[in-house]
Design a protein around this motif. Structure first.
Motif, mmCIF file in Angstrom:
data_model
loop_
_atom_site.group_PDB
_atom_site.id
_atom_site.type_symbol
_atom_site.label_atom_id
_atom_site.label_comp_id
_atom_site.label_asym_id
_atom_site.label_seq_id
_atom_site.Cartn_x
_atom_site.Cartn_y
_atom_site.Cartn_z
ATOM 1 N N ASP A 1 0.898 -1.152 0.000
ATOM 2 C CA ASP A 1 0.000 0.000 0.000
ATOM 3 C C ASP A 1 0.939 1.204 0.000
ATOM 4 O O ASP A 1 1.537 1.541 1.021
ATOM 5 N N THR B 1 -0.853 3.484 -4.607
ATOM 6 C CA THR B 1 -1.734 2.385 -4.977
ATOM 7 C C THR B 1 -1.641 1.236 -3.994
ATOM 8 O O THR B 1 -0.773 1.205 -3.137
ATOM 9 N N GLN B 2 -2.538 0.247 -4.163
ATOM 10 C CA GLN B 2 -2.497 -1.015 -3.426
ATOM 11 C C GLN B 2 -2.442 -2.143 -4.448
ATOM 12 O O GLN B 2 -3.246 -2.165 -5.382
ATOM 13 N N SER C 1 -6.092 -0.949 -6.210
ATOM 14 C CA SER C 1 -6.528 0.423 -6.480
ATOM 15 C C SER C 1 -5.344 1.229 -6.978
ATOM 16 O O SER C 1 -4.197 0.860 -6.780
ATOM 17 N N GLY C 2 -5.625 2.356 -7.638
ATOM 18 C CA GLY C 2 -4.572 3.236 -8.117
ATOM 19 C C GLY C 2 -4.118 2.863 -9.513
ATOM 20 O O GLY C 2 -4.897 2.406 -10.339
ATOM 21 N N LYS D 1 -5.032 -1.471 -14.648
ATOM 22 C CA LYS D 1 -6.210 -0.851 -14.038
ATOM 23 C C LYS D 1 -6.603 -1.657 -12.802
ATOM 24 O O LYS D 1 -6.296 -2.851 -12.716
ATOM 25 N N PRO D 2 -7.339 -1.036 -11.853
ATOM 26 C CA PRO D 2 -7.797 -1.787 -10.675
ATOM 27 C C PRO D 2 -8.625 -3.007 -11.069
ATOM 28 O O PRO D 2 -9.309 -3.021 -12.091
ATOM 29 N N ASN D 3 -8.518 -4.056 -10.230
ATOM 30 C CA ASN D 3 -9.213 -5.338 -10.429
ATOM 31 C C ASN D 3 -8.743 -6.078 -11.678
ATOM 32 O O ASN D 3 -9.493 -6.840 -12.275
#
Length: 187
Positions: free
Chosen positions: A24, A47-48, A66-67, A83-85
Motif C-alpha cells: 500500500d 496504490t495497493q 486500487s490506483g 487498471k484496478p481489479n
C-alpha cells in the motif's frame, strides 16, 4: 525476500523483491516508488497491489487493488498500465492482462489462501512456497479443480488433512516432502 534501503533517496523510493509482497504505497509525485525483480520493474504512483515474482517461477504476476501501476518487462522492453481489479501475467515470455477478483490474491495478507476452480497442482505449489516444504502431486491429482480456502495459521498437516477431507486425495510424508495422490476406494 525484500531488499530495501534503511532510508530512501531524496528523489526515488526503490525496493527489490524475490517472492510475493502486498504493498500500500503512499502517493508522492516527487519520489516515485519502484519495485524491481529480475524480470519486472513496477513504477507505482500511490496504490495497493499484490506483486508475485519468484526467481524459480515461470509465472510473474501483478494484481492491482486500487490506483495505477506501470509495468516494464526487462526482457521485452515494453510497458503496460494496469487498471484496478486486473492482473498482469508474464508466463514463458507471453504477457496478458485479465480482470480478476482481487480478494483471491490478497486474502493471504489476512492469513487465508482462497481459490476458485484452481488446479491442485497450483495449490500444492503455493503450499510449497508458504510452508517451506515440498508438496508434490501426481498427474492425476495435479488437474483436480478445487474451490475453497485455507487458514494459513494452521500447520501443513492440518491443511493437508482438510484437503483430504474436501476431495478424494490422500498423502504420504517422507521427511520434508508430502506426496499427494488420488485416493482409491473399493466400493
Amino acid at each position: 525476500h525484500v531488499i530495501y534501503p534503511s532510508r530512501f533517496e531524496k528523489n526515488k523510493r526503490e525496493i527489490f523483491v524475490n517472492g510475493e509482497v502486498y504493498a500500500d504505497v503512499a502517493k508522492d509525485e516527487n519520489r516515485p516508488f519502484h519495485i524491481n525483480s529480475k524480470v519486472l520493474d513496477l513504477k507505482v504512483l500511490g496504490t495497493q497491489f499484490n506483486f508475485n515474482s519468484h526467481d524459480l517461477d515461470e509465472l510473474q504476476s501483478v494484481v492491482l487493488v486500487s490506483g495505477s501501476v506501470e509495468i516494464s518487462s526487462l526482457k521485452q522492453k515494453n510497458k503496460s498500465i494496469l487498471k484496478p481489479n486486473h492482473e498482469f501475467l508474464l508466463s514463458e515470455g507471453v504477457q496478458s492482462i485479465r480482470e480478476v477478483d482481487v480478494t483471491d490474491y490478497i486474502s493471504w495478507t489476512k492469513g487465508y489462501y482462497t481459490f476458485k476452480h484452481k488446479p491442485m497442482g497450483d495449490i500444492a505449489q503455493y503450499l510449497t512456497k508458504y510452508y517451506g516444504v515440498n508438496v508434490n502431486c501426481d498427474n492425476e491429482v495435479r488437474a483436480i479443480l478445487l474451490t475453497g480456502g485455507i487458514d494459513l495459521k494452521d500447520d501443513i498437516n492440518s491443511v493437508l488433512q482438510g484437503l483430504k477431507f474436501a476431495s478424494n486425495i490422500d498423502y504420504i510424508k517422507n521427511e520434508n516432502t508430502y506426496q499427494l495422490f488420488k485416493e482409491h476406494t473399493d466400493n
